[in-house]
Structure formats: C-alpha cells, structure tokens
Design a protein around this motif. Structure first.
Motif, mmCIF file in Angstrom:
data_model
loop_
_atom_site.group_PDB
_atom_site.id
_atom_site.type_symbol
_atom_site.label_atom_id
_atom_site.label_comp_id
_atom_site.label_asym_id
_atom_site.label_seq_id
_atom_site.Cartn_x
_atom_site.Cartn_y
_atom_site.Cartn_z
ATOM 1 N N PHE A 73 -3.209 5.368 1.559
ATOM 2 C CA PHE A 73 -4.321 4.432 1.334
ATOM 3 C C PHE A 73 -3.836 2.992 1.435
ATOM 4 O O PHE A 73 -4.432 2.165 2.123
ATOM 5 C CB PHE A 73 -4.939 4.667 -0.052
ATOM 6 C CG PHE A 73 -6.035 3.696 -0.407
ATOM 7 C CD1 PHE A 73 -7.334 3.918 0.009
ATOM 8 C CD2 PHE A 73 -5.757 2.541 -1.140
ATOM 9 C CE1 PHE A 73 -8.351 3.013 -0.290
ATOM 10 C CE2 PHE A 73 -6.765 1.630 -1.451
ATOM 11 C CZ PHE A 73 -8.062 1.868 -1.022
ATOM 12 N N ALA A 74 -2.726 2.691 0.764
ATOM 13 C CA ALA A 74 -2.220 1.312 0.753
ATOM 14 C C ALA A 74 -1.899 0.856 2.178
ATOM 15 O O ALA A 74 -2.245 -0.263 2.569
ATOM 16 C CB ALA A 74 -0.989 1.216 -0.136
ATOM 17 N N ASN A 75 -1.264 1.715 2.936
ATOM 18 C CA ASN A 75 -0.837 1.321 4.272
ATOM 19 C C ASN A 75 -1.978 1.252 5.284
ATOM 20 O O ASN A 75 -1.943 0.446 6.200
ATOM 21 C CB ASN A 75 0.263 2.263 4.776
ATOM 22 C CG ASN A 75 1.598 1.909 4.158
ATOM 23 O OD1 ASN A 75 2.222 0.929 4.535
ATOM 24 N ND2 ASN A 75 2.014 2.693 3.170
ATOM 25 N N LYS A 76 -2.979 2.111 5.078
ATOM 26 C CA LYS A 76 -4.078 2.152 6.054
ATOM 27 C C LYS A 76 -5.198 1.187 5.711
ATOM 28 O O LYS A 76 -5.767 0.551 6.581
ATOM 29 C CB LYS A 76 -4.652 3.576 6.119
ATOM 30 C CG LYS A 76 -3.940 4.437 7.139
ATOM 31 C CD LYS A 76 -4.700 5.750 7.320
ATOM 32 C CE LYS A 76 -3.836 6.759 8.065
ATOM 33 N NZ LYS A 76 -4.316 8.116 7.849
ATOM 34 N N SER A 77 -5.540 1.104 4.436
ATOM 35 C CA SER A 77 -6.777 0.410 4.077
ATOM 36 C C SER A 77 -6.578 -1.041 3.656
ATOM 37 O O SER A 77 -7.542 -1.765 3.499
ATOM 38 C CB SER A 77 -7.474 1.149 2.939
ATOM 39 O OG SER A 77 -7.485 2.523 3.186
ATOM 40 N N ILE A 78 -5.345 -1.459 3.418
ATOM 41 C CA ILE A 78 -5.168 -2.813 2.906
ATOM 42 C C ILE A 78 -4.411 -3.657 3.907
ATOM 43 O O ILE A 78 -3.371 -3.260 4.435
ATOM 44 C CB ILE A 78 -4.434 -2.800 1.548
ATOM 45 C CG1 ILE A 78 -5.213 -1.921 0.569
ATOM 46 C CG2 ILE A 78 -4.285 -4.206 0.998
ATOM 47 C CD1 ILE A 78 -4.482 -1.638 -0.700
#
Ligand code: ZN
Ligand code: ZN
Ligand code: FE
Length: 799
Positions: A461-466
């Motif tokens: 999530f951190a790498n894809k969405s932010i």
C-alpha cells in the motif's frame, strides 16, 4: 472554549476565544505581563479533567481593546494540523441524567452526552470539530438542545453531539433479518432476550458489539461456534466495580484504568469460584485455562441503561467474524452478523470511523497497551525529536496493524486495524488512512517507511498508493526496538531484546529472537536535540532452524515441535545414545511423546522430515515465538493455534508462579562468546539444549506447570546473564525488551524485577503495544531520524 469563557468572565477579563484548526486561540486585555502569566497558570491548573494542554504560547499586540468576553465561531487557518480527542466514556453527570425519571428529555435516553463525555473521533468527518462536520449533522437540535448548546453556563455548551429524546438518534430493535420489532423499550427487551440465552448485536461507539450472557456456558459456546472463534478469550462487561470484584481481583491501578475516560478492557486475575448454593459464576468457556479475564465497565449511556435492567455480566465482543474488522454500519452489520446474532439493537447515529475496544494490562505498575484503539487513538505520542512540518507515513506490520503519521514532535498512530490478510481489513486500512489524512490535514507525504517484507499488504500500500520520493524500508525487529526508543525518548546505547513470532531479517531469513546493541553510533556525540542515526548491531539469536513449510508451521505448533525433535533425534543418533530399537524418527517421536499418535501420522512425520532435510519451501528461522510453540505442543497444550500466539498464551497460563527452578542454558559463538571488542560478536542461544531438558522432564513425568515455569525462568535468567555480561564488557546498562514475546506477564515481570534490582534501566512499550501494533511507531521514528540526519543515501540523492 466554554471553560475559557467561564474562567475569563469570572475574572472580569475582556477579549475572545475561538477554536482554530491549530488549537484554541484567545485574545485578551491583560493589565501587565504578571497578570498574563497568572492567567496562563490558572488555565493549566483549572483545565477540564478530560483536556490536555500541549503548550501555551503568547505574544503582545498593540492597542486592541475589548468591552466583553466572547466566544467566536471556529476559524479555519492554513495550518490544518490539530490534535483531536479520542472518544470519552459517559460522565457521572450524564449517568445521573439518564437515571433521573424527572428528566423529561434524557431519562433513559441512550445518546446523552456533554462536553466532558461522548463520541468524538468516531463521528468526525473533517476538521474543525463542529457539529456540521460530524455524523450528527443530520439531526437538527430542538429548541431546548439548542439553548443548552448556546448557553455558556450549561454543561452542554458547544457539545457537538448534543441531543435529546425529542431531536436526537433513536434505537430500533430488529430480528436477524433486519425487520423492526415494535417494543416500547428496546433496551428492556434486549435485556430480556439476553436472559433467555439469545445473542444480540449492539451498535456501540466505534462499531457493533456482540452481547450475550456471560454466566451461561451453553450460550457462550453457541457464540463461539457461530463466530468461528473456538478458544480466543472474550471480553466481559460488568455492571459496576462491585460486580467486577465479585469474580475478579482488581488492584487500585487496575480499577483506575477500568474507570478511566478511555474505559478499556483490562486484564484481571480470576478469583477462585465460590461454591455457595445457587451461586452463579462466569462461564468457563469465556477464557478456559486463562488466569486472566478481560473486563470492562459500561462506557456509553446505552451500556448503562442495559445494565439497569440486567444483573449479570455480559460478553461484549467485537462485532466481526473471526479476525475481520469490526462492523459499524447498520446494513453491513446485519449482512455480516446475521448468522451469529439473533437480534440487532441499531440506531441512526452513523459511525464514521471504526474503533474496537482497547485492551491493556497493568505490568510493573504501568498501563501496558495490548490493543490501542477506542479512547486512546488518535491521541499522539510526544517525541523527543521534531521534524517540523514534514510528514512521514509509516505503514506498519501485517498483523495487529496500526499505521503512523509523524509530524512536528508527534507520532499519531491509527487505531488497531488488525490483520491485513482479508480484503475487508485492507479496505478498512485504506479508508482509515484517508480519514487521518483528511482530519489531520496531511496533504503531502515527505517520506514513507514500511516493513522490509515485500509481501506485507501495508508495504505494498505504501509503495503503490502514496506519492513520496523518499522510501525507507525498516527491518521488523529494528522497528520494534525503535518504538521503545521513541516512546521513552532514549538517546543512548542499549542492549535490546527484540523477541517475537516472525519478521523478515536483513539476511532473508525469518528472525524472531534477535539481540542488538543499538543507539547513537560511537562517533556521534548527541546532545543539542541532535539525535544521531540509530545504529543496530545484531549480536545474538536462537540457533537457526528450518520452519517446515513456512506459514503452515506458524499455524500448527506441532509441526515446529517436530522440527525441534528431529534435530535432537539426529544429535542423539550421532552420539549413538538412542536405544537400538528406535532407529526411525517416527518411532522416536511416538516413544517419547505417545500422545502424538493422535496429533500426527507417521506419513506426516516423514514428509516433515524430508522438508526439514531438504529445506523445501521452508525458510530458516530464529523465531522465539516458535520456540514457545514447540514447548507448548510437546507439553500437549496447543498443537494447532486458532489465534495468533495461542500456544504461547497457553504455556504461560499453566505455569506455577511459585516455582523458582530453571534449566541450564548455553550460548555459543564461533568467535567465542562474547569476546571483548570482537568484530564478530554474534552468538547463538542453544535452544535445542533447553528443549532437551524439557523432554527429560516430560520423561520423568514432571508436571507441565513446573516445566512451563522452568522454561520461563530459564529465559529470564538468560536475559539477565547476557545483560550482565554485556554491561561488564561495554558499560551498557540500558535494556530494551520488545516484541510480542514480552506480552508474556510472567516473563516481563520476572525480568524487570531482576534487571532493575541489579541496577539496569529497563525500557519497554507502554504507550503503544509491545506486539506488532507498535511497529509503525518504530518505522516512523527511524525514518524521522534518517530525515533529520540526512544519512540515508537515497535521501541524499533526492534532496
Ligand atoms: Zn457527560
Ligand atoms: Zn433535543
Ligand atoms: Fe513482531
């Protein structure tokens, strides 16, 4: 605002007060600096019980004169970051209101609240905290409520969720299909149904709770079956402290926690059942072999009203299936829980943010959070470092997840999100992330931190969405340690024990019994708020072994026990100390542990043997959690874990605290342990040696409670011995204990006593969970330190 208004009006001071997104803003006419100082002191001294003053700053402006003291409407300023109150348990005055038959508008009214109590973060959609920005916006206040809301002398002055029977939310009772049941008093009816052994879903503060009688073993068992939760303990709500004390032991500190505004679940030791005639008691199946029961007190008017009609303790467990997130919407709850609950007590005040009940225990005279949610989150952890306006997002772990935003000198941890494996849980994670961003006004993210494990949902999530240039992976066990450094504001060298179930290590193996020397690097002098980068030197761990089939062995402790047994079988075979007749491994297993015939087949033993020998789909591990699992299984306690940590919990709970004996332990190192100034200090704890002594005790038919105590005592001795040794060699006397293993009360209390008595400083997690619920704080802290010191090569490139 009302407090300030009352205070200043009383003092005859003119000016105004307003809420801004940054905090409370006041302008006033003071005679001189002395008076101003006195006023500030008075604010701090007399502030409302539930309020927290972070700081008071003031400046002098020219020629502004006021004729009175006013409360002005809230202002929105550019700086949007503001601290927000968690939800607060119903105050005594509101309890009086709902019990007072003369009180026409609030007698038996389940949504009574005031400025000192009631929902907060669970109903806030955005800032500033005004009614229009909450889920109460759809209820138009009646003239009486409005009068209270606007009257500075009233307890409900600017109480945003203010409501009464005439204008506020209403309760509705439905059956399991959601069809309304017409009754005059739904709460009374629920109480009657609970008395009949029915299971009822109740819409509470942060989500649905499932209630049933806690004294009826059959009902509790029915709930277990329906909820697919065979063994994990349930929380119990008691009418009042008197009822708690009938069944459980509660120290003064524990009572204070139970009665605190956060109203958490507190773990209390069970009392011995008294066998008086017709004596009702808590159902055995609430927590089985556990020495502790999770207790809480009513924290909403609805709970208080329910207990007005009920004289027995009630199970109050999260409204979810197994480990999924708590249900909060009416339709969502009926859809998900219709096969668990016979009835639903719902209402029309929407829950905007899901919050589970918080769980804590008292250890070493302090509150130790196990699950940080309602009543605690999102109150920030204050740090010893300040990153200014930068915003760091840390994604957290995969299990018992929380995430963390770090800005200024605050770490804002989300409420407990849980295990991220299900889609529902992941959606909850993403929604909560969005919610925090909005409410706290985090528009940009300067850096993201996440676990090194590439397959964690949080990492992805951190790498894809932010959108962030700076990405900082943090090793799991270092994050555990950094969480302790962060909440204790440590800036010195420490010896840190980071012990848990599993976390991906720097070498690609599964770590879990790691011992580090940490702190500022030698060339860093610290001081001047200049926190040096934290260096981590891994100095020890359990012996490496195969985790047969990976995940399968985490869920099935008996498989891990087989891995231990195989290693021992091999060494005995090499030494030719085995009886001649036992030349096959399965024969050996069944000969020393005959009950394994009911647990595992010869075929499975042989498959495991091949897996262990060839390392097929089987990572290498140093996990301490798996060591506990194996001992739990060979003692015939838990062979299959129905919830995370079950085998270890079982082992802990059967131990006999009076036993002081222990096993011998061995530490070994290629470089010779622990050589002074040796560049290769890495040593191994010989867990097989301890395991062998456990087996010998089993052979001698020593009682399991004694073996369990000896096992715990051995680990405590070992930590003490390693600490003493390292102190002698390096002068380090600060010890960090972190990771899920230290949730174990026997272990932590035993070690703390020993270390403190011998002059060590002992640090652990208290404000955030010592388990993976605290990981996000550690990740964020390491990222912050790297940003501040600009030490990360990737950061240097990007800045
Ligand atoms: Zn109140
Ligand atoms: Zn009203
Ligand atoms: Fe962990």
């Amino acid at each position: 605002r009302p407090f300030i208004w009352k205070l200043f009006s009383g003092l005859g001071i003119n000016g105004f007060v307003t809420n801004t997104t940054e905090g409370v803003y006041i302008e006033l006419n003071a005679k001189n600096d002395g008076q101003l100082k006195k006023i500030c002191e008075k604010i701090i001294k007399e502030k409302p019980e539930q309020s927290m003053i972070e700081s008071i700053n003031f400046s002098i402006s020219k020629n502004k004169y006021f004729n009175d003291f006013k409360i002005l409407p809230s202002l929105e300023s550019e700086e949007r970051f503001q601290l927000i109150s968690p939800d607060i348990a119903t105050c005594n005055k509101c309890i009086e209101d709902i019990k007072d038959i003369q009180n026409k508008r609030r007698y038996r009214y389940a949504f009574t609240n005031c400025t000192s109590c009631g929902p907060r973060f669970t109903i806030i959609k955005k800032m500033p905290y005004d009614r229009k920005n909450t889920t109460m916006a759809k209820f138009i206040m009646c003239p009486d409520c409005k009068k209270e809301y606007e009257n500075p002398f009233d307890r409900r002055f600017h109480a945003q969720p203010n409501a009464c029977i005439k204008c506020g939310p209403q309760l509705v009772l439905t059956d399991s299909s959601g069809s309304k049941i017409n009754v005059a008093n739904p709460i009374k009816e629920v109480s009657r149904l609970l008395g009949q052994g029915k299971i009822v879903a109740i819409k509470s503060l942060g989500g649905f709770q499932i209630a049933c009688s806690a004294i009826d073993n059959l009902t509790v068992k029915k709930l277990r079956e329906r909820k697919k939760r065979p063994l994990k303990p349930f929380a119990v709500m008691f009418k009042d402290m008197e009822m708690v004390k009938k069944y459980l032991n509660a120290t003064i500190l524990q009572q204070q926690s139970l009665q605190s505004p956060a109203a958490p679940v507190v773990l209390l030791k069970k009392k011995k059942r008294t066998h008086a005639k017709n004596n009702i008691w808590l159902a055995e199946s609430i927590s089985f072999y556990n020495k502790y029961e999770g207790a809480m007190l009513p924290y909403t008017p609805l709970h208080h009203l329910l207990f007005k009609e009920t004289d027995v303790p009630l199970i109050m467990t999260s409204g979810n299936i197994s480990e999924e997130p708590i249900a909060s919407g009416n339709e969502e709850a009926i859809n998900k829980l219709k096969n668990i609950c016979d009835y639903f007590l719902i209402h029309d005040r929407d829950i905007y943010s899901k919050y589970d009940d918080s769980v804590l225990k008292i250890a070493g005279g302090k509150q130790m959070l196990i699950r940080r949610a309602r009543g605690f989150a999102p109150y920030p952890i204050k740090l010893g470092i300040d990153v200014g306006n930068r915003v760091i997002f840390a994604a957290g772990a995969n299990e018992k997840n929380t995430f963390c935003f770090l800005t200024k000198n605050y770490a804002i941890l989300s409420q407990h999100i849980g295990d991220l494996d299900s889609t529902d849980a992941f959606d909850f994670y993403a929604a909560t992330y969005k919610n925090y961003k909005e409410v706290f006004g985090f528009e940009k993210t300067d850096a993201i931190a996440f676990d090194k494990h590439p397959d964690y949902s949080s990492t992805r999530f951190a790498n894809k969405s932010i959108n962030s240039h700076i990405k900082i992976p943090v090793q799991h066990h270092k994050a555990h340690i950094a969480s302790v450094i962060a909440e204790n504001n440590l800036n010195k060298k420490t010896l840190a024990f980071s012990w848990d179930g599993t976390g991906l290590g720097d070498d690609g193996k599964i770590w879990g019994s790691e011992i580090f020397i940490t702190g500022p690097p030698d060339n860093n002098t610290g001081g001047n708020n200049n926190f040096g980068n934290i260096s981590f030197k891994r100095i020890g761990h359990l012996k490496e072994k195969i985790l047969p089939g990976g995940e399968a062995s985490i869920k099935n402790p008996y498989r891990m026990a087989i891995a231990y047994l195989y290693e021992i079988f091999k060494s005995l075979n090499n030494k030719k100390t085995l009886a001649k007749s036992l030349n096959s491994f399965d024969e050996y297993v069944f000969s020393i542990l005959p009950f394994y015939k009911n647990i595992i087949s010869t075929d499975e033993i042989n498959i495991l043997k091949i897996q262990i020998e060839r390392g097929l789909n089987s990572p290498c591990t140093t996990s301490m959690g798996r060591f506990f699992d194996s001992v739990s299984s060979v003692l015939n306690l838990t062979h299959i874990s129905s919830y995370e940590g079950e085998a270890a919990v079982h082992l802990e709970n059967i131990s006999d605290e009076k036993i002081e004996s222990f096993y011998d332990f061995k530490l070994s190192s290629k470089a010779g342990y622990p050589k002074e100034n040796s560049p290769d200090l890495l040593f191994e704890i010989d867990d097989f040696y301890i395991f062998m002594q456990v087996l010998k005790d089993i052979e001698k038919k020593v009682h399991s409670s004694i073996i369990s105590s000896r096992f715990h005592n051995t680990l405590a001795n070992m930590i003490f011995s390693i600490s003493s040794d390292i102190r002698k060699k390096t002068g380090i006397s600060a010890i960090i204990l972190t990771g899920g293993v230290f949730q174990n009360s026997i272990l932590i209390e035993n070690i703390q006593k020993k270390l403190s008595f011998n002059g060590f400083g002992v640090y652990s997690n208290f404000k955030v969970p010592v388990n993976d619920g605290g990981i996000s704080l550690g990740q964020a802290y390491i990222a912050a330190i790297e940003l501040l010191n600009n030490t990360n090569a990737a950061i240097k490139d990007k800045l």
